[in-house]
Scaffold this active site. Structure first.
Site, PDB file in Angstrom:
ATOM      1  N   ARG A  22       0.815  -1.210   0.000  1.00 64.30           N
ATOM      2  CA  ARG A  22       0.000   0.000   0.000  1.00 64.30           C
ATOM      3  C   ARG A  22       0.852   1.265   0.000  1.00 64.30           C
ATOM      4  O   ARG A  22       0.464   2.289  -0.557  1.00 64.30           O
ATOM      5  CB  ARG A  22      -0.897   0.000   1.247  1.00 64.30           C
ATOM      6  CG  ARG A  22      -1.678   1.286   1.435  1.00 64.30           C
ATOM      7  CD  ARG A  22      -2.484   1.248   2.724  1.00 64.30           C
ATOM      8  NE  ARG A  22      -3.328   2.424   2.854  1.00 64.30           N
ATOM      9  CZ  ARG A  22      -4.208   2.601   3.832  1.00 64.30           C
ATOM     10  NH1 ARG A  22      -4.346   1.678   4.772  1.00 64.30           N
ATOM     11  NH2 ARG A  22      -4.947   3.691   3.883  1.00 64.30           N
ATOM     12  N   SER A  23       2.016   1.201   0.629  1.00 61.29           N
ATOM     13  CA  SER A  23       2.784   2.395   0.960  1.00 61.29           C
ATOM     14  C   SER A  23       3.714   2.856  -0.159  1.00 61.29           C
ATOM     15  O   SER A  23       4.544   2.080  -0.642  1.00 61.29           O
ATOM     16  CB  SER A  23       3.625   2.120   2.211  1.00 61.29           C
ATOM     17  OG  SER A  23       4.638   3.083   2.364  1.00 61.29           O
TER      18      SER A  23
END
Length: 253
Positions: A22-23
């Protein structure tokens, strides 16, 4: 068990890289790690960090654990948008902000665990990173994850439906408990025995600490005559697509 035996057991575990698909900061750290420190990269234990859905939260609570989660403020989110664009530009990377609507992060991260069981974890991360950050795709969409199967030579359904597997859910709880034990509060997060490093800017210090203990992991000097020295580890970068800022409450760095 003697103190010596306990110490030996602790020191046997390799240094760890906690990453999240996600990051954006994890994406940048992943690229820096593979491009600049490939020897260290292969010596690390790669551990996925994911925000649990309701089922995982319940299973984690039953196991006596809790997820260290702090919602991101709008101000921090706006800063992240600027900061990641700066860092990507410094690296010559084109990227597209993805759309995350009602995400279930077990879908891509358990897909990684399934691929890793077949020895294709690194290749899976490359495909997921390319889909999310270069093409702006929703990697919580099972059809996107299934699409990795053909490129990896793996069963698309096994990857896409990994979050439905009770055994994989149990593995996810084990990882979430590990995240809590190591005190991981954001990603990328690096652990070398008792020493912890948070953020893509701490990667050089982490690598220095690891290579000081194991000099064989130090990279050889760059060969200016090697045409492959600056190759892109994730494959040829795609042209930037339409940028989308959907926003989310959680921290991604």
């Amino acid at each position: 068990m003697s103190a010596t035996a306990r110490t030996s057991r602790r020191t046997r575990r390799p240094p760890r890289f906690y990453f999240s698909l996600r990051s954006p900061y994890s994406w940048l750290a992943y690229r820096d790690l593979l491009q600049r420190h490939p020897r260290t990269a292969v010596a690390l234990e790669w551990v996925p960090f994911f925000e649990p859905d309701e089922l995982s939260r319940n299973l984690l609570a039953e196991a006596g654990g809790a997820f260290p989660y702090t919602p991101m403020s709008p101000e921090k989110h706006r800063y992240v948008l600027q900061d990641v664009r700066r860092l990507a530009t410094e690296r010559g990377l084109a990227f597209s902000w993805p759309v995350d609507r009602n995400p279930v992060w077990e879908v891509p991260h358990f897909g990684y665990l399934a691929a890793a069981r077949h020895g294709r974890g690194p290749e899976y991360i490359t495909l997921a990173a390319r889909a999310r950050w270069e093409r702006g795709q929703n990697i919580c969409d099972r059809s996107v994850i299934a699409g990795f199967g053909a490129e990896l030579g793996l069963d698309p359904e096994e990857l896409a439906a990994a979050s439905d597997d009770p055994g994989m859910r149990a593995e996810g709880v084990r990882i979430l408990l590990e995240i809590q034990r190591d005190g991981v509060f954001g990603v990328p997060f690096f652990v070398d025995h008792y020493d912890k490093y948070w953020g893509v800017d701490r990667l050089p210090a982490f690598v220095a600490a690891v290579t000081a203990k194991n000099p064989s992991l130090a990279e050889p000097p760059d060969d200016p005559d090697d045409p492959d020295a600056a190759d892109d580890p994730g494959g040829r970068l795609a042209e930037p697509e339409r940028s989308v800022d959907d926003g989310h409450a959680g921290g991604c760095g």
